[in-house]
Design an enzyme around this catalytic site. Structure first.
Site, PDB file in Angstrom:
ATOM      1  N   LEU A 111     -10.572 -13.081  -0.876  1.00  0.00           N
ATOM      2  CA  LEU A 111      -9.500 -12.673  -1.790  1.00  0.00           C
ATOM      3  C   LEU A 111      -9.796 -13.074  -3.223  1.00  0.00           C
ATOM      4  O   LEU A 111      -9.010 -12.791  -4.124  1.00  0.00           O
ATOM      5  CB  LEU A 111      -8.175 -13.330  -1.352  1.00  0.00           C
ATOM      6  CG  LEU A 111      -7.783 -13.133   0.112  1.00  0.00           C
ATOM      7  CD1 LEU A 111      -6.509 -13.909   0.430  1.00  0.00           C
ATOM      8  CD2 LEU A 111      -7.592 -11.655   0.424  1.00  0.00           C
ATOM      9  N   ASN A 145      -0.276  -1.596  -5.498  1.00  0.00           N
ATOM     10  CA  ASN A 145       0.481  -2.651  -6.163  1.00  0.00           C
ATOM     11  C   ASN A 145       1.145  -3.542  -5.110  1.00  0.00           C
ATOM     12  O   ASN A 145       1.748  -3.044  -4.160  1.00  0.00           O
ATOM     13  CB  ASN A 145       1.560  -2.050  -7.060  1.00  0.00           C
ATOM     14  CG  ASN A 145       0.974  -1.207  -8.171  1.00  0.00           C
ATOM     15  OD1 ASN A 145       0.506  -1.730  -9.170  1.00  0.00           O
ATOM     16  ND2 ASN A 145       0.981   0.100  -7.995  1.00  0.00           N
ATOM     17  N   TYR A 158     -12.291  -2.500 -14.090  1.00  0.00           N
ATOM     18  CA  TYR A 158     -11.851  -3.251 -12.918  1.00  0.00           C
ATOM     19  C   TYR A 158     -12.167  -2.465 -11.654  1.00  0.00           C
ATOM     20  O   TYR A 158     -12.691  -3.007 -10.674  1.00  0.00           O
ATOM     21  CB  TYR A 158     -10.342  -3.510 -13.027  1.00  0.00           C
ATOM     22  CG  TYR A 158      -9.743  -4.209 -11.829  1.00  0.00           C
ATOM     23  CD1 TYR A 158     -10.001  -5.540 -11.567  1.00  0.00           C
ATOM     24  CD2 TYR A 158      -8.887  -3.522 -10.960  1.00  0.00           C
ATOM     25  CE1 TYR A 158      -9.432  -6.191 -10.474  1.00  0.00           C
ATOM     26  CE2 TYR A 158      -8.313  -4.159  -9.867  1.00  0.00           C
ATOM     27  CZ  TYR A 158      -8.594  -5.485  -9.635  1.00  0.00           C
ATOM     28  OH  TYR A 158      -8.038  -6.120  -8.545  1.00  0.00           O
ATOM     29  N   LYS A 215     -14.658  -3.413  -8.452  1.00  0.00           N
ATOM     30  CA  LYS A 215     -14.179  -3.428  -7.073  1.00  0.00           C
ATOM     31  C   LYS A 215     -15.009  -2.493  -6.197  1.00  0.00           C
ATOM     32  O   LYS A 215     -15.328  -2.811  -5.041  1.00  0.00           O
ATOM     33  CB  LYS A 215     -12.701  -3.028  -7.024  1.00  0.00           C
ATOM     34  CG  LYS A 215     -11.747  -4.121  -7.487  1.00  0.00           C
ATOM     35  CD  LYS A 215     -11.822  -5.339  -6.576  1.00  0.00           C
ATOM     36  CE  LYS A 215     -10.749  -6.357  -6.867  1.00  0.00           C
ATOM     37  NZ  LYS A 215     -10.853  -7.539  -5.971  1.00  0.00           N
ATOM     38  N   PRO A 270      47.417 -29.685   6.841  1.00  0.00           N
ATOM     39  CA  PRO A 270      48.073 -30.105   8.095  1.00  0.00           C
ATOM     40  C   PRO A 270      49.485 -29.540   8.228  1.00  0.00           C
ATOM     41  O   PRO A 270      50.283 -29.571   7.284  1.00  0.00           O
ATOM     42  CB  PRO A 270      48.088 -31.630   7.990  1.00  0.00           C
ATOM     43  CG  PRO A 270      46.894 -31.951   7.144  1.00  0.00           C
ATOM     44  CD  PRO A 270      46.821 -30.852   6.130  1.00  0.00           C
ATOM     45  N   GLY A 271      49.764 -28.983   9.403  1.00  0.00           N
ATOM     46  CA  GLY A 271      51.089 -28.487   9.722  1.00  0.00           C
ATOM     47  C   GLY A 271      51.425 -27.122   9.135  1.00  0.00           C
ATOM     48  O   GLY A 271      52.518 -26.592   9.382  1.00  0.00           O
TER      49      GLY A 271
END
Length: 406
Positions: A64, A148, A119, A123, A311-312
């Site tokens: 890579l 991409n 590039y 490659k 509560p309650g």
């Protein structure tokens, strides 16, 4: 199994290495690789001696390493072709004919907007070097031409528009889109890593390319490819990102179906959130009975809220025509009551259905359409905390909520 990853500190390398580590720990779907998996991580700070040692006994190579944004154009060939030569020569030196993978690029086609790309030329030269190596040594060569790429840990303002857009939107920075209709072919990093590990297992997807540079699946093809990709315009990407940015304010979760580009982009966007934006306040509606807070809304699957009763206290005492809910008590001790609205054939009220609930045994209870319902905190000291899901969003113009005691 011993796997050499060159460019291990890069975007793809980091994701691959971490996935391989999970596989070696038996925590990933690719645990079949081996419980004795050894990962050799090679990058620009590694030494020639390390490369020599790794090449002497590795069983698979992911190459890579490469140059994307050099200071000088000449560095393309040096970084993308030159290192590949060193790598293959070192394998030859040790007589190691293990499978080797090369990460190339669609720019290697030198077609369309890639024509004349330095590039792309570097490659393509690397590809031919690998194919020649395979012919000479008999080693299996796997060459991927990546389009991409996007996903977590991708470097913004470098070579990925998606990474730049996600980073800028997450950090409140402007982005520039000259042509929103520009279409990109995108591959998500997890899909890429899945394919790369399949290559280790000998199950890579093979292909050739047509005269337009498009993938043509072929089990006997010269190249390999990632079978899952997405074609999306820049405008569509920005539109999605804007909905992600707005979510903490609207609480509206965008539609993100399994496997969709939207789901993958959302995960990518979130990976760029700064610390102060990874947390946000929710509006608590408080009174002397406790509080009610909307948590999350969806366009097609209703919304989530949390109710806290002191509560309650008794809450509810209403019914709905069409809306229905789940009540899920996660803390405290309560009683949920429901009664069908109206009277039976004898003119008597329908019986009350009761469910005693506790956070010690979490259960989901349907609040049925056409049934008056309530929830009572039976404790005299502890708050009752209930997660609630409604099948539709609240429409203030048509709330479908009618007062009636159970």
């Amino acid at each position: 199994m011993k796997i050499l990853v060159t460019g291990a500190a890069g975007f793809v390398g980091k994701n691959l290495v971490e996935t391989l580590k999970c596989a070696s720990d038996g925590r990933d779907k690719f645990h079949s690789l081996s419980e004795e998996l050894t990962i050799y991580e090679y990058d620009k700070d590694s030494t020639p001696e390390e490369l020599d040692r790794y090449c002497s006994d590795c069983d698979f190579v992911f190459n890579l390493a490469g140059v994307n944004r050099p200071k000088e154009t000449s560095e393309f060939m040096e970084g993308n072709f030159g290192f590949a030569s060193v790598l293959l020569d070192t394998l030859k030196k040790h007589g190691n004919t293990c499978p080797v993978m090369l990460s190339s690029s669609v720019q290697a086609t030198l077609l369309g907007r890639y024509a004349g790309s330095d590039y792309g030329k570097s490659k393509l030269a690397g590809e031919e070097l690998f194919f020649k190596y395979g012919e000479e040594t008999g080693a299996k060569v796997i060459v991927y031409r990546f389009p991409n790429l996007f996903g977590k840990w991708c470097r913004p303002n470098y070579n990925s528009a998606v990474a730049t857009f996600c980073h800028n939107k997450a950090n409140g920075l402007d982005i520039t889109v000259n042509d929103p209709s520009t279409e990109l072919e995108l591959v998500y990093i997890d899909d890429l890593v899945d394919e790369m590990i399949s290559a280790v297992l000998g199950d890579e997807h093979r292909c050739d390319y047509d005269e337009d540079g498009q993938v043509v699946p072929d089990t006997a093809g010269r190249y390999a490819y990632v079978p899952v990709s997405h074609r999306v315009t820049l405008g569509e990407i920005v539109e999605l990102l804007d909905t992600f940015v707005a979510q903490p304010t609207t609480l509206m979760m965008p539609d993100i179906p399994s496997g969709s580009f939207a789901k993958k982009l959302y995960s990518t966007y979130l990976s760029y959130l700064p610390q102060d934006k990874a947390i946000f306040d929710l509006k608590m509606n408080c009174d002397d009975r406790g509080s009610f807070t909307e948590l999350l809304k969806t366009g097609s699957h209703g919304q989530f809220s949390v109710n806290i009763s002191k509560p309650g206290i008794t809450k509810g005492q209403h019914w709905h025509h069409t809306k229905w809910e789940f009540f899920i008590v996660v803390s405290g001790h309560g009683l949920i009551q429901q009664r069908r609205v109206g009277v039976d054939e004898n003119g008597n009220p329908f019986p009350v259905i009761e469910y005693e609930v506790t956070g010690e045994k979490i259960q989901a209870i349907h609040m049925l359409p056409g049934y008056a319902h309530n929830i009572i905190n039976l404790s005299d000291s502890q708050d009752l905390v209930t997660l609630m899901w409604a099948n539709e969003l609240l429409d203030p113009a048509k709330p479908d909520t009618f007062r009636e005691e159970v």
